[in-house]
Design an enzyme around this catalytic site. Structure first.
Site, PDB file in Angstrom:
ATOM      1  N   ASP A 165       0.860  -1.430   0.044  1.00  0.00           N
ATOM      2  CA  ASP A 165       0.129   0.014   0.426  1.00  0.00           C
ATOM      3  C   ASP A 165       1.452   1.072  -0.048  1.00  0.00           C
ATOM      4  O   ASP A 165       1.848   0.593  -0.011  1.00  0.00           O
ATOM      5  CB  ASP A 165      -0.597   0.109   1.480  1.00  0.00           C
ATOM      6  CG  ASP A 165      -0.500   0.206   2.879  1.00  0.00           C
ATOM      7  OD1 ASP A 165       0.843  -0.699   2.486  1.00  0.00           O
ATOM      8  OD2 ASP A 165      -0.373   0.813   3.587  1.00  0.00           O
ATOM      9  N   GLU A 174      -0.171  -1.172   6.156  1.00  0.00           N
ATOM     10  CA  GLU A 174       1.093  -0.454   6.370  1.00  0.00           C
ATOM     11  C   GLU A 174       0.717   1.188   6.901  1.00  0.00           C
ATOM     12  O   GLU A 174       1.138   1.639   8.055  1.00  0.00           O
ATOM     13  CB  GLU A 174       2.706  -1.065   5.946  1.00  0.00           C
ATOM     14  CG  GLU A 174       3.858  -0.523   6.611  1.00  0.00           C
ATOM     15  CD  GLU A 174       3.819   0.745   7.118  1.00  0.00           C
ATOM     16  OE1 GLU A 174       5.250   1.386   7.683  1.00  0.00           O
ATOM     17  OE2 GLU A 174       3.802   1.456   6.102  1.00  0.00           O
ATOM     18  N   GLU A 175       0.731   1.985   5.547  1.00  0.00           N
ATOM     19  CA  GLU A 175      -0.325   3.257   6.053  1.00  0.00           C
ATOM     20  C   GLU A 175      -0.999   3.292   6.462  1.00  0.00           C
ATOM     21  O   GLU A 175      -0.968   4.788   6.453  1.00  0.00           O
ATOM     22  CB  GLU A 175       0.670   3.814   4.336  1.00  0.00           C
ATOM     23  CG  GLU A 175       1.284   3.293   3.340  1.00  0.00           C
ATOM     24  CD  GLU A 175       2.895   3.841   4.205  1.00  0.00           C
ATOM     25  OE1 GLU A 175       3.085   4.531   5.119  1.00  0.00           O
ATOM     26  OE2 GLU A 175       3.844   4.128   3.007  1.00  0.00           O
ATOM     27  N   ASP A 205      12.053  -1.537   4.362  1.00  0.00           N
ATOM     28  CA  ASP A 205      11.289  -0.561   4.121  1.00  0.00           C
ATOM     29  C   ASP A 205      12.293   0.935   4.754  1.00  0.00           C
ATOM     30  O   ASP A 205      10.900   1.623   5.646  1.00  0.00           O
ATOM     31  CB  ASP A 205       9.933  -1.446   4.871  1.00  0.00           C
ATOM     32  CG  ASP A 205       8.545   0.213   4.472  1.00  0.00           C
ATOM     33  OD1 ASP A 205       8.865   0.963   3.818  1.00  0.00           O
ATOM     34  OD2 ASP A 205       8.358  -0.042   5.549  1.00  0.00           O
ATOM     35  N   HIS A 217     -22.431  31.444   7.800  1.00  0.00           N
ATOM     36  CA  HIS A 217     -22.136  31.922   7.521  1.00  0.00           C
ATOM     37  C   HIS A 217     -21.136  33.415   8.422  1.00  0.00           C
ATOM     38  O   HIS A 217     -21.960  33.678   9.357  1.00  0.00           O
ATOM     39  CB  HIS A 217     -23.094  33.286   6.861  1.00  0.00           C
ATOM     40  CG  HIS A 217     -22.598  33.934   5.617  1.00  0.00           C
ATOM     41  ND1 HIS A 217     -22.172  35.213   6.263  1.00  0.00           N
ATOM     42  CD2 HIS A 217     -23.462  35.011   4.913  1.00  0.00           C
ATOM     43  CE1 HIS A 217     -21.972  35.948   5.390  1.00  0.00           C
ATOM     44  NE2 HIS A 217     -23.100  35.926   4.118  1.00  0.00           N
ATOM     45  N   ARG A 254       6.163  10.389  17.564  1.00  0.00           N
ATOM     46  CA  ARG A 254       6.679   9.860  17.207  1.00  0.00           C
ATOM     47  C   ARG A 254       7.046   9.112  18.831  1.00  0.00           C
ATOM     48  O   ARG A 254       7.629  10.361  19.254  1.00  0.00           O
ATOM     49  CB  ARG A 254       7.794   9.377  16.253  1.00  0.00           C
ATOM     50  CG  ARG A 254       7.203  10.240  14.903  1.00  0.00           C
ATOM     51  CD  ARG A 254       7.036   8.747  14.228  1.00  0.00           C
ATOM     52  NE  ARG A 254       6.083   9.638  13.298  1.00  0.00           N
ATOM     53  CZ  ARG A 254       6.249   8.554  12.140  1.00  0.00           C
ATOM     54  NH1 ARG A 254       6.552   7.241  12.296  1.00  0.00           N
ATOM     55  NH2 ARG A 254       5.059   8.656  11.224  1.00  0.00           N
ATOM     56  N   SER A 272       8.368   4.833  11.297  1.00  0.00           N
ATOM     57  CA  SER A 272       7.497   2.979  11.861  1.00  0.00           C
ATOM     58  C   SER A 272       7.419   2.238  11.382  1.00  0.00           C
ATOM     59  O   SER A 272       6.771   2.457  10.667  1.00  0.00           O
ATOM     60  CB  SER A 272       7.102   3.973  13.350  1.00  0.00           C
ATOM     61  OG  SER A 272       6.997   5.224  13.919  1.00  0.00           O
TER      62      SER A 272
HETATM   63  N1  LIG Z   1       8.465   3.016   5.366  1.00  0.00           N
HETATM   64  C1  LIG Z   1       8.086   2.900   6.996  1.00  0.00           C
HETATM   65  C2  LIG Z   1       6.380   4.654   7.322  1.00  0.00           C
HETATM   66  O1  LIG Z   1       6.149   5.187   6.306  1.00  0.00           O
HETATM   67  N2  LIG Z   1       6.107   3.596   7.966  1.00  0.00           N
HETATM   68  C3  LIG Z   1       4.799   4.660   8.529  1.00  0.00           C
HETATM   69  C4  LIG Z   1       3.718   4.299   9.435  1.00  0.00           C
HETATM   70  C5  LIG Z   1       2.823   5.161   9.926  1.00  0.00           C
HETATM   71  C6  LIG Z   1       2.477   4.641  11.657  1.00  0.00           C
HETATM   72  N3  LIG Z   1       0.898   5.201  10.931  1.00  0.00           N
HETATM   73  C7  LIG Z   1       0.994   5.500  10.159  1.00  0.00           C
HETATM   74  N4  LIG Z   1       2.052   5.331   8.889  1.00  0.00           N
HETATM   75  C8  LIG Z   1       5.216   5.614   9.111  1.00  0.00           C
HETATM   76  O2  LIG Z   1       4.876   6.505   9.325  1.00  0.00           O
HETATM   77  O3  LIG Z   1       6.411   5.858   9.891  1.00  0.00           O
HETATM   78 ZN   LIG Z   2       6.576   2.095   3.917  1.00  0.00          ZN
HETATM   79 ZN   LIG Z   3       5.525   4.712   4.323  1.00  0.00          ZN
END
Ligand SMILES: NCC(=O)N[C@@H](Cc1c[nH]cn1)C(=O)O
Ligand SMILES: [Zn+2]
Ligand SMILES: [Zn+2]
Length: 521
Positions: A144, A210-211, A239, A272, A387, A461
């Site tokens: 994805d 994953e995303e 990745d 408005h 993060r 992540s």
């Molecule tokens: N290539 C890894 C990546 O892009 N991971 C995403 C994972 C994520 C966490 N929450 C939504 N997506 C990242 O943003 O680090």
């Molecule tokens: Zn990724």
């Molecule tokens: Zn990513």
């Protein structure tokens, strides 16, 4: 013999031992380098790598064509309307692997929690080879991609792979993570075409969410750890990204990600601003005030107690950062500007790897189209993420976030309604690279790129990394293909042709060196 890793992790630094010294072979005939980055290493060429490399070079146009087809499928997991494309991408991947002789299955994950009208995309699992005398490597990637629209600032169509004269291959997902996923497919194809046996059994686990927080995958991995993944000897994930543009790295740490939504609502419908401005509490005003209390412009998180959850920096750890091949110019190159917060590389890397950060991503319901509409939005939803790093526990972070946001909203004396919730979370991960999995990858980097890899952590992540480690009980290695200038997640994402082709060689070479490593846990 040259040291494999000048960089030491804290526990090893104390004992003065190089990271991989105990795994280094004693004799290393010097072989010709394909690339030279200023430091010649002397890794012994694994047998059969030469014909494999040759085949990768000969097949490079086929491999680029494969990436072109994959990029053309807008498999955006975050947008409901693209769910059919995510399924299409799973099918594409399954077909490619099947055509190469892999045993492929598409495993359903059920309905998407909170969006029960949507099916989660399947996990594409595949097995290539089933020889009890070989090691089994489990590789993970995701098919994805992040959303992309031409208007976001793309110079080319995001879902058409466009290659410029410097070999930069632009397209959404090119580097994150379709290029690396197809790298594994290419490795199989090159071996078949060259008539070389794959030196290990390969298990693939490719997901399509994953995303969007890897919905459903944790349970799947846990359920299959002792079934489909039972033969796994080690795990490899491609990745993430090099720190710069020239030197590959091996990665042993990731930050986690807690993603939140905060909504403010009041009026029954949009209003408005000429009629109601000044006489009604405005959700947008409340929301931006609350969001402004989360992080300051220097990146300091303003949530009381949050920084107390962070593991203190030791002197040993501090000393690691000076040795990393990274410069402020590298940062400026990947930012495309000189807008970094910190004065030097050490502080910059610490901010990326071992301290938390809070980013505000967007506001749903806000008027974001061009033009000057004088509307008061009735309901707005702010989105931000934190993060996370050792030793932050998700539940503790959530409590501090929720308490802080509610307290700040209470100070506004607004009659609007506020709600705040966690969208998804994924835990941070830090491992020891003192394992044959990393040793094999280091030799592969040296063979393909003629340089010792940097040992890095990553600011992004990959939530399932920790799950793989815990569920299989095996070592996990992050072996990136793309570089720091690839602009993953943003406009004009690209993968350099060189990174894709040499990266395919790297993944294949890694498997060959894995096969040569003594079988230990
Ligand atoms: N290539 C890894 C990546 O892009 N991971 C995403 C994972 C994520 C966490 N929450 C939504 N997506 C990242 O943003 O680090
Ligand atoms: Zn990724
Ligand atoms: Zn990513």
């Amino acid at each position: 013999m040259l040291p494999l890793f000048p960089l030491r992790i804290p526990s090893l630094a104390r004992s003065g031992q190089s990271l991989l010294s105990k795994f280094s072979p004693s004799t290393r005939p010097i072989v010709p380098r394909r690339f030279f980055y200023g430091h010649i290493s002397d890794t012994k060429m694994a047998p059969q790598l030469e014909p494999f490399f040759k085949q990768v070079d000969e097949s490079s146009e086929t491999f680029i064509d494969r990436l072109r087809k994959a990029v053309a499928i807008p498999s955006i997991s975050a947008q409901d309307e693209n769910r059919k494309d995510v399924f299409r991408m799973a099918q594409f991947l399954a077909d490619e692997l099947t055509a190469l002789g892999a045993e492929v299955e598409q495993r359903p994950l059920g309905k998407q929690p909170g969006k029960e009208h949507l099916d989660l995309p399947p996990v594409v699992v595949a097995r290539y080879g089933n020889d009890k005398n070989k090691k089994t490597i489990l590789v993970y990637g995701h098919y994805d991609v992040q959303p992309a629209q031409k208007e976001d600032g793309w110079a080319t169509e995001p879902f058409e792979l466009t290659i410029d004269e410097k070999g930069r291959m632009y397209g959404r997902g090119s580097t994150d993570d379709k290029g690396p996923v197809l790298g594994w497919v290419n490795v199989i194809e090159a071996h078949r075409k060259a008539g070389i046996e794959l030196p290990v059994n390969l298990l693939c686990c490719f997901e399509g969410m994953e995303e969007y927080g890897s919905e459903g995958l944790d349970d799947f991995i846990q359920a299959e750890a002792k079934k489909y993944f039972k033969d796994t000897d080690a795990v490899c994930i491609s990745d993430n990204y090099w720190l710069g543009t020239e030197k590959p790295c091996l990665t042993y740490g990731l930050r986690g990600c807690n993603y939140y939504s905060v909504s403010v609502s009041g009026p029954a419908q949009d209003l408005h601003s000429g009629v109601f401005g000044g006489s009604a509490h405005e959700p947008m005003t409340d929301l931006v005030t609350v969001l402004s209390k989360l992080v300051d412009p220097q990146g300091n998180i303003l949530i009381p107690g949050l920084m107390d959850l962070v593991a203190p920096m030791t002197e040993d750890e501090k000393s690691l950062y000076g040795n990393i091949s990274y410069t402020m110019e590298n940062l400026h190159e990947s930012l495309g500007s000189e807008t970094g917060i910190h004065p030097n590389k050490e502080r910059t890397l610490m901010a990326r790897w071992r301290y938390p950060s809070l980013s505000i991503h967007g506001i749903e319901g806000a008027y974001s189209a061009p033009g000057a509409k004088t509307v008061i939005p009735a309901k707005v939803i702010g989105k931000f993420s934190i993060r996370t790093v050792p030793n932050m526990e998700s539940e503790d972070v959530n409590k501090l976030v929720f308490d802080h946001i509610k307290a700040e909203f209470a100070k506004l004396n607004s009659k609007n309604k506020l709600d705040v919730w966690l969208q998804h979370d994924g835990k941070w991960w830090v491992a020891s690279p003192k394992h044959w999995n990393f040793s094999a990858a280091s030799k592969a980097v040296q063979q393909v790129f003629g340089v010792e890899p940097d040992m890095t952590r990553e600011g992004g992540s990959i939530p399932v990394t920790l799950t793989f480690e815990q569920a299989t009980g095996k070592n996990v290695l992050l072996l990136p293909m793309g570089s720091s200038t690839d602009a993953a997640h943003s406009a004009n994402e690209k993968l350099d042709r060189r990174n894709y082709i040499e990266g395919t060689k790297l993944l294949g070479a890694y498997l060959h060196y894995v096969a040569e490593e003594p079988a230990t846990e």
